[in-house]
Scaffold this active site. Structure first.
Site, PDB file in Angstrom:
ATOM      1  N   ASP A  16      -2.219   2.206  -4.512  1.00  0.00           N
ATOM      2  CA  ASP A  16      -3.445   2.640  -3.837  1.00  0.00           C
ATOM      3  C   ASP A  16      -4.545   1.604  -4.029  1.00  0.00           C
ATOM      4  O   ASP A  16      -4.482   0.745  -4.924  1.00  0.00           O
ATOM      5  CB  ASP A  16      -3.907   3.989  -4.390  1.00  0.00           C
ATOM      6  N   HIS A  72       0.819  -1.216   0.000  1.00  0.00           N
ATOM      7  CA  HIS A  72       0.000   0.000   0.000  1.00  0.00           C
ATOM      8  C   HIS A  72       0.852   1.265   0.000  1.00  0.00           C
ATOM      9  O   HIS A  72       0.335   2.370  -0.219  1.00  0.00           O
ATOM     10  CB  HIS A  72      -0.914  -0.001   1.238  1.00  0.00           C
TER      11      HIS A  72
END
Length: 531
Positions: free
Chosen positions: A506, A502
Site C-alpha cells: 500500500d 501496489h
C-alpha cells in the site's frame, strides 16, 4: 554388479526433495538414462535417470517420502537387461568422477593416449535454459589445444558461458559456427588425438552421470508414458499446479507429458508459450509496432544488428513486469551530508583493515535491510493467491555491463557487515562486467537496488525485477540550496525512488519504507542502535 541410484544435486540452498512418482517398479528392466523416478522440491521438478542398464532390484525411497541430497533411492543389478552396453558400463564404473570426462565420437582407447576423437559438448546451461548462441570461437580448426583451454563462448538469455577443452588435442572440426543456436548437451566440435603427447582422457561415463539441477529432462519415449485412462483422476505435479495458478491455466488446457498424462511444470510453460504466440500481440516481443518506412538513402547508412539473447530477455522481462505488476513509484530525497562525512572520516582506515573501499552502496544496502524489517511487504512476493513473506534479505544489486543490465544477488545481506557487503559488491560487480556470473548468482533476490547516479541520472522510475515487489532507485548527488535551521545552505542531495507492486504494498507502506531509508542515511547512527 550392484549400482546405487542416488538423489542428484538439487541446486543452491535446496537440501531435500519429495519422491513424487516412480516410473518403474522393482524387477523392471531398464536402459541407461531411462527415467526411473521424479522428485519434487520447492523450486523445481527433477527427473532421475538410470545410471546404467540393468534390473531395478530394490526401491528404497517410496513415493511421498522426503529424501536428502545424495540419499539412496534404489539399487540396480547391472548386466541383466540383455543390453550389449551393460558390461562396458560396468567396466567403466571405476572411472566415474564428480565431473564427467569428455565423450568420444569414435575410436577405442587402450589407455595409451593415442587415437580416438573427443566430442566437445554444450555444458549444462542451467534451470529453464535449453539453448544458447555461439558468440565467439577462440580457436580454429587445426589448432592444438591444452586441456581446460577456452575453446569458445556461448551466450544464453541470462549469462555468457565459456567452454573449455575437455582434453589436450587438435581441433579437427567445428560443428556450430558463430551465430548458430545450439541445444543443451548438443555437440560443438570434435578434438582429435592428443597434442604434445598428452595422455588422452578416459571416456565420459554418460550412463553413470547424475544431472545437476537445471539439466533438461530426457524426452519420454519408447512407450514409457501413455495417455491417461478415461475417467481416471491424475494428480498433477505440485510445481505444475503452482505454475498453472500463476499463469491462469487449468489442467484441461495443458497437455501432460508425465506418466499417465500427468501435467509437469515444463508442460505448463509450453502451454503458456503457445497461448502467447497465438495472441495477436505478444508481451514477449521487444518491439510491437511495425517499423516506419525509411528512404533508400537512409537505409544505406543504417546498420542492423541482431539483439543478443541477454538483451531480448531484458526487453521481455521488463515488459512482462509492466504487464503483470500494478507498478507505482514514490519519491523522496536524502541529505547525504552525514554519510559523506562518515565515509571520508573512516575510508582510509576501512580500506587498510578490510582491503576494500568504503562506498555508498553498503550504506544503502544496510538502510534498506533496516527498512525491510519494518515494512516486510516490500520484501515479499505474490504466489498465486498467497503472499510469501521473506524473513531474510537477498539483495539484488543492478549492474551495467557491456552486454546489458544484470542483477547479481548478495545473499543474506541483512546478516552482513559493511565490509562483507562492500567485498561482495566489488567481487560480483567485477564478475558481472567480465561475463563470469553464474545463473545461481542472479537468482533468488528479494529486493533490488539500482544506482542510476553513476551515469549522471538525476531522477528516474525504476522497473520492478519480478517476482520482487520493490526496487530502490539511487541517483546523482547534487549540491542544492536547502533550508537548514532557518538558513539556506548548499547540501549534497540525492533523489530516491521506490517502485513497488501496489497489489501487495500500500501507499502507506511504500512511503514509510522510503522515509526509514532516508532517516537511516541522514543519521547513520540509527543503524547502529536499530532505530
Amino acid at each position: 554388479m550392484t549400482t546405487e541410484v542416488r538423489v542428484p544435486t538439487l541446486g543452491e540452498s535446496v537440501t531435500e526433495a519429495t519422491v513424487a512418482t516412480w516410473f518403474k517398479k522393482a524387477g523392471d528392466t531398464v536402459e541407461a538414462d531411462e527415467m526411473l523416478c521424479e522428485l519434487e522440491t520447492d523450486k523445481v521438478t527433477v527427473e532421475v535417470p538410470s545410471p546404467a542398464a540393468g534390473t531395478l532390484a530394490e526401491i528404497v525411497a517410496q513415493e511421498g517420502e522426503t529424501v536428502g541430497v545424495d540419499a539412496l533411492l534404489a539399487t540396480l543389478s547391472e548386466g541383466d537387461s540383455g543390453s550389449d552396453s551393460a558390461p562396458k558400463k560396468a567396466e567403466k564404473k571405476e572411472e566415474k568422477k564428480t565431473e564427467p570426462a569428455p565423450a568420444k565420437s569414435g575410436g577405442d582407447s587402450d589407455g595409451s593416449g593415442g587415437g580416438g576423437n573427443i566430442d566437445v559438448m554444450v555444458p549444462t546451461l542451467g534451470e529453464s535454459v535449453s539453448e544458447a548462441t555461439v558468440s565467439t570461437w577462440f580457436k580454429k580448426v587445426g589448432d592444438n589445444v591444452s586441456q581446460d583451454e577456452m575453446l569458445c563462448e556461448l551466450e544464453t538469455d541470462k549469462v555468457s558461458v565459456e567452454v573449455p577443452s575437455p582434453a589436450a588435442g587438435t581441433l579437427t572440426e567445428i560443428l556450430a559456427n558463430e551465430g548458430d543456436t545450439v541445444q543443451a548437451n548438443g555437440k560443438l566440435a570434435v578434438l582429435s588425438g592428443a597434442a604434445d603427447g598428452a595422455v588422452e582422457p578416459a571416456e565420459r561415463p554418460d550412463s553413470n552421470a547424475i544431472p545437476a539441477q537445471g539439466d533438461e529432462p530426457a524426452t519420454a519415449n519408447g512407450g514409457q508414458y501413455t495417455a491417461p485412462l478415461p475417467g481416471r483422476d491424475i494428480e498433477d505435479a505440485p510445481s505444475a499446479k503452482k505454475a498453472m495458478a500463476e499463469k491462469g491455466l487449468s489442467s484441461d488446457q495443458v497437455q501432460g507429458s508425465g506418466r499417465d498424462g500427468r501435467v509437469m511444470k515444463e508442460d505448463v510453460a509450453k502451454a503458456a508459450a503457445a497461448a502467447t504466440s497465438a495472441a495477436p500481440a505478444t508481451s514477449s516481443a521487444p518491439a510491437q509496432a511495425p517499423r516506419a518506412p525509411v528512404s533508400a538513402e537512409d537505409a544505406s547508412r543504417e546498420e542492423r544488428v541482431k539483439m543478443t539473447r541477454l538483451r531480448q530477455t531484458i526487453a521481455r522481462r521488463l515488459k512482462d513486469s509492466q504487464n503483470t505488476a500494478a507498478m507505482l513509484t514514490t519519491y523522496n530525497e536524502v541529505d547525504m551530508t552525514e554519510v559523506m562525512a562518515l565515509r571520508n572520516q573512516y575510508k582510509d582506515e576501512f580500506q587498510k583493515k578490510h582491503g576494500v573501499k568504503l562506498g555508498f552502496m553498503s550504506f544503502f544496502t544496510k538502510a534498506c535491510c533496516h527498512a525491510l524489517k519494518e515494512v516486510p511487504e516490500v520484501n515479499a512476493e505474490i504466489d498465486g493467491t498467497d503472499i510469501v513473506y521473506k524473513n531474510f534479505v537477498h539483495m539484488g544489486i543492478a549492474t551495467g555491463t557491456p552486454t546489458g543490465l544484470v542483477v547479481p544477488v548478495i545473499r543474506d545481506a541483512d546478516a552482513l557487515g559493511f565490509a562483507d557487503i562492500e567485498k561482495a559488491i566489488a567481487e560480483k560487480g567485477a564478475r558481472a562486467r567480465d561475463g563470469k556470473l553464474s545463473m545461481a548468482e542472479m537468482q533468488g533476490g528479494t529486493f533490488t537496488i539500482s544506482n542510476g547516479g553513476v551515469y549522471g541520472s538525476l531522477m528516474s522510475s525504476p522497473i520492478l525485477n519480478p517476482p520482487q515487489s520493490g526496487i530502490l532507485g539511487m541517483h546523482k548527488i547534487q549540491q542544492r540550496p536547502m533550508v537548514v535551521n532557518g538558513e539556506i545552505k548548499a547540501r549534497p542531495m540525492m533523489y530516491l525512488a521506490l517502485s513497488y507492486d501496489h497489489r501487495i504494498v500500500d501507499g502507506k507502506g511504500a512511503v514509510t519504507f522510503l522515509v526509514r531509508v532516508k532517516d537511516a542515511l541522514e543519521d547513520p547512527r540509527r543503524l547502529l542502535m536499530d532505530l
